[in-house]
Design a protein around this motif. Structure first.
Motif, PDB file in Angstrom:
ATOM      1  N   MET A 138       0.850  -1.194   0.000  1.00  0.00           N
ATOM      2  CA  MET A 138       0.000   0.000   0.000  1.00  0.00           C
ATOM      3  C   MET A 138       0.881   1.238   0.000  1.00  0.00           C
ATOM      4  N   ALA A 139       0.604   2.170  -0.903  1.00  0.00           N
ATOM      5  CA  ALA A 139       1.332   3.437  -0.960  1.00  0.00           C
ATOM      6  C   ALA A 139       0.400   4.539  -0.481  1.00  0.00           C
ATOM      7  N   ARG A 140       0.841   5.269   0.529  1.00  0.00           N
ATOM      8  CA  ARG A 140      -0.024   6.284   1.134  1.00  0.00           C
ATOM      9  C   ARG A 140       0.598   7.673   1.058  1.00  0.00           C
ATOM     10  N   SER A 141      -0.247   8.663   1.208  1.00  0.00           N
ATOM     11  CA  SER A 141       0.175  10.058   1.208  1.00  0.00           C
ATOM     12  C   SER A 141       1.003  10.370   2.451  1.00  0.00           C
ATOM     13  N   ASN A 142       1.840  11.389   2.348  1.00  0.00           N
ATOM     14  CA  ASN A 142       2.565  11.875   3.526  1.00  0.00           C
ATOM     15  C   ASN A 142       1.619  12.543   4.517  1.00  0.00           C
ATOM     16  N   TYR A 143       0.432  12.919   4.043  1.00  0.00           N
ATOM     17  CA  TYR A 143      -0.561  13.579   4.894  1.00  0.00           C
ATOM     18  C   TYR A 143      -1.603  12.569   5.374  1.00  0.00           C
ATOM     19  N   SER A 144      -1.827  12.509   6.671  1.00  0.00           N
ATOM     20  CA  SER A 144      -3.004  11.801   7.151  1.00  0.00           C
ATOM     21  C   SER A 144      -4.221  12.638   6.753  1.00  0.00           C
ATOM     22  N   LEU A 145      -5.403  12.061   6.837  1.00  0.00           N
ATOM     23  CA  LEU A 145      -6.601  12.831   6.501  1.00  0.00           C
ATOM     24  C   LEU A 145      -6.770  14.030   7.425  1.00  0.00           C
ATOM     25  N   ASP A 146      -6.411  13.864   8.691  1.00  0.00           N
ATOM     26  CA  ASP A 146      -6.508  14.992   9.633  1.00  0.00           C
ATOM     27  C   ASP A 146      -5.508  16.088   9.281  1.00  0.00           C
ATOM     28  N   GLN A 147      -4.285  15.695   8.932  1.00  0.00           N
ATOM     29  CA  GLN A 147      -3.277  16.682   8.543  1.00  0.00           C
ATOM     30  C   GLN A 147      -3.683  17.406   7.266  1.00  0.00           C
ATOM     31  N   GLN A 148      -4.239  16.666   6.333  1.00  0.00           N
ATOM     32  CA  GLN A 148      -4.693  17.287   5.087  1.00  0.00           C
ATOM     33  C   GLN A 148      -5.803  18.301   5.358  1.00  0.00           C
ATOM     34  N   ALA A 149      -6.753  17.939   6.216  1.00  0.00           N
ATOM     35  CA  ALA A 149      -7.851  18.850   6.543  1.00  0.00           C
ATOM     36  C   ALA A 149      -7.338  20.104   7.231  1.00  0.00           C
ATOM     37  N   GLU A 150      -6.343  19.931   8.100  1.00  0.00           N
ATOM     38  CA  GLU A 150      -5.801  21.079   8.825  1.00  0.00           C
ATOM     39  C   GLU A 150      -5.092  22.059   7.892  1.00  0.00           C
ATOM     40  N   GLU A 151      -4.353  21.519   6.916  1.00  0.00           N
ATOM     41  CA  GLU A 151      -3.569  22.392   6.037  1.00  0.00           C
ATOM     42  C   GLU A 151      -4.344  22.883   4.820  1.00  0.00           C
ATOM     43  N   PHE A 152      -5.235  22.047   4.287  1.00  0.00           N
ATOM     44  CA  PHE A 152      -5.897  22.394   3.024  1.00  0.00           C
ATOM     45  C   PHE A 152      -7.408  22.578   3.158  1.00  0.00           C
ATOM     46  N   GLY A 153      -7.936  22.297   4.335  1.00  0.00           N
ATOM     47  CA  GLY A 153      -9.368  22.433   4.531  1.00  0.00           C
ATOM     48  C   GLY A 153     -10.075  21.087   4.537  1.00  0.00           C
ATOM     49  N   ASP A 154     -11.192  21.047   5.237  1.00  0.00           N
ATOM     50  CA  ASP A 154     -11.944  19.801   5.367  1.00  0.00           C
ATOM     51  C   ASP A 154     -12.585  19.416   4.038  1.00  0.00           C
ATOM     52  N   ARG A 155     -12.698  18.133   3.791  1.00  0.00           N
ATOM     53  CA  ARG A 155     -13.345  17.584   2.599  1.00  0.00           C
ATOM     54  C   ARG A 155     -12.740  18.175   1.319  1.00  0.00           C
ATOM     55  N   LEU A 156     -11.432  18.061   1.233  1.00  0.00           N
ATOM     56  CA  LEU A 156     -10.702  18.608   0.091  1.00  0.00           C
ATOM     57  C   LEU A 156     -11.167  17.989  -1.218  1.00  0.00           C
ATOM     58  N   TRP A 157     -11.628  16.743  -1.170  1.00  0.00           N
ATOM     59  CA  TRP A 157     -12.105  16.067  -2.379  1.00  0.00           C
ATOM     60  C   TRP A 157     -13.309  16.776  -2.982  1.00  0.00           C
ATOM     61  N   GLU A 158     -13.992  17.610  -2.199  1.00  0.00           N
ATOM     62  CA  GLU A 158     -15.113  18.389  -2.719  1.00  0.00           C
ATOM     63  C   GLU A 158     -14.666  19.786  -3.148  1.00  0.00           C
ATOM     64  N   SER A 159     -13.869  20.438  -2.328  1.00  0.00           N
ATOM     65  CA  SER A 159     -13.466  21.816  -2.621  1.00  0.00           C
ATOM     66  C   SER A 159     -12.388  21.914  -3.686  1.00  0.00           C
ATOM     67  N   ASP A 160     -11.477  20.949  -3.731  1.00  0.00           N
ATOM     68  CA  ASP A 160     -10.378  20.977  -4.693  1.00  0.00           C
ATOM     69  C   ASP A 160      -9.938  19.547  -4.985  1.00  0.00           C
ATOM     70  N   PRO A 161     -10.737  18.810  -5.777  1.00  0.00           N
ATOM     71  CA  PRO A 161     -10.431  17.401  -6.002  1.00  0.00           C
ATOM     72  C   PRO A 161      -9.090  17.166  -6.694  1.00  0.00           C
ATOM     73  N   ASP A 162      -8.640  18.110  -7.518  1.00  0.00           N
ATOM     74  CA  ASP A 162      -7.347  17.933  -8.180  1.00  0.00           C
ATOM     75  C   ASP A 162      -6.208  17.907  -7.163  1.00  0.00           C
ATOM     76  N   THR A 163      -6.260  18.797  -6.197  1.00  0.00           N
ATOM     77  CA  THR A 163      -5.227  18.808  -5.164  1.00  0.00           C
ATOM     78  C   THR A 163      -5.315  17.563  -4.295  1.00  0.00           C
ATOM     79  N   CYS A 164      -6.515  17.130  -4.006  1.00  0.00           N
ATOM     80  CA  CYS A 164      -6.693  15.908  -3.209  1.00  0.00           C
ATOM     81  C   CYS A 164      -6.073  14.717  -3.930  1.00  0.00           C
TER      82      CYS A 164
END
Length: 236
Positions: free
Chosen positions: A96-122
């Motif tokens: 399994m290959a995973r992101s350097n960001y946990s979902l919590d870290q991603q939400a903190e830095e890029f905003g919650d539910r990034l897959w909705e607000s900016d799916p390309d960045t997600c």
């Protein structure tokens, strides 16, 4: 050893010669593992095509490396299938290959539910960056792209120069139809994602995948309602 084509050695003539030399999917797979040996991996989404390729690859290289881009957002059915596959093919190196960001870290830095607000960045954070890391130590990778999946894939060749990752991308199933895929699965009694039985032909992250209407486009359930059609892995 078979001719080994790297990104830096690429030429249109070499590509044409290589592609003209293949008559079937199995020849492509055998060439790929003879040429690249341990310098190749298969990036698998564990869709229907993925299960076909895993079975075919296992017949050529039983201990091949299979990489799943685990966004931490996949369906339970997908994770269940991965465990079944590990049991069926115990020699394969499935990781399994995973992101350097946990979902919590991603939400903190890029905003919650990034897959909705900016799916390309997600997709970039959770798919493209992890695959870049996996590809750093290989020369080529295998993909399950088929030409009839979408208009963006209609020109895919067996052997491709992948500008996104600067690697050679090998696509053995380009001429297969959806019917071919399922005939192979049924004939060989392969495990598959149960969501395929619920009108999910193309399965990605749970938040970005919907079932497809009867006779709908193969990928119409991905990022439904938006202009986004690809996660960014297959831009060439």
């Amino acid at each position: 050893m078979e001719q080994k084509l790297t990104f830096d050695q690429w030429s249109d003539q070499t590509q044409e010669e290589l592609n003209n030399g293949f008559s079937d999917f199995m020849g492509v797979i055998k060439w790929a593992y003879r040429a690249y040996q341990n310098r190749i991996l298969y990036a698998c989404s564990f869709g229907a095509e993925g299960m076909v390729l895993i079975d075919l690859i296992s017949k050529v290289t039983p201990d091949a490396t299979i990489v799943f881009l685990d966004t931490d957002l996949h369906f339970k059915e997908t994770y269940d299938l991965i465990e079944k596959t590990k049991g069926k093919y115990p020699k394969l190196n499935i990781r399994m290959a995973r992101s350097n960001y946990s979902l919590d870290q991603q939400a903190e830095e890029f905003g919650d539910r990034l897959w909705e607000s900016d799916p390309d960045t997600c997709c970039y954070l959770r798919k493209i960056e992890p695959l870049k890391k996996e590809l750093a130590n290989v020369d080529a990778w295998i993909s399950g792209l088929r030409r009839d999946q979408s208009i963006t894939r209609k020109n895919t060749q067996f052997i491709n120069k992948d500008h996104t990752f600067q690697k050679v991308k090998i696509c053995p199933l380009i001429h297969w139809t959806w019917e071919d895929v399922w005939n192979y699965i049924e004939l060989n009694e392969l495990p598959y994602n149960e969501l395929h039985n619920q009108n999910y032909p193309s399965i990605g992250c749970e938040m970005c995948t919907l079932p497809v209407a009867l006779n709908g486009d193969y990928r119409s359930g991905r990022w439904s309602g938006s202009a986004k059609k690809e996660c960014g892995l297959h831009q060439d």
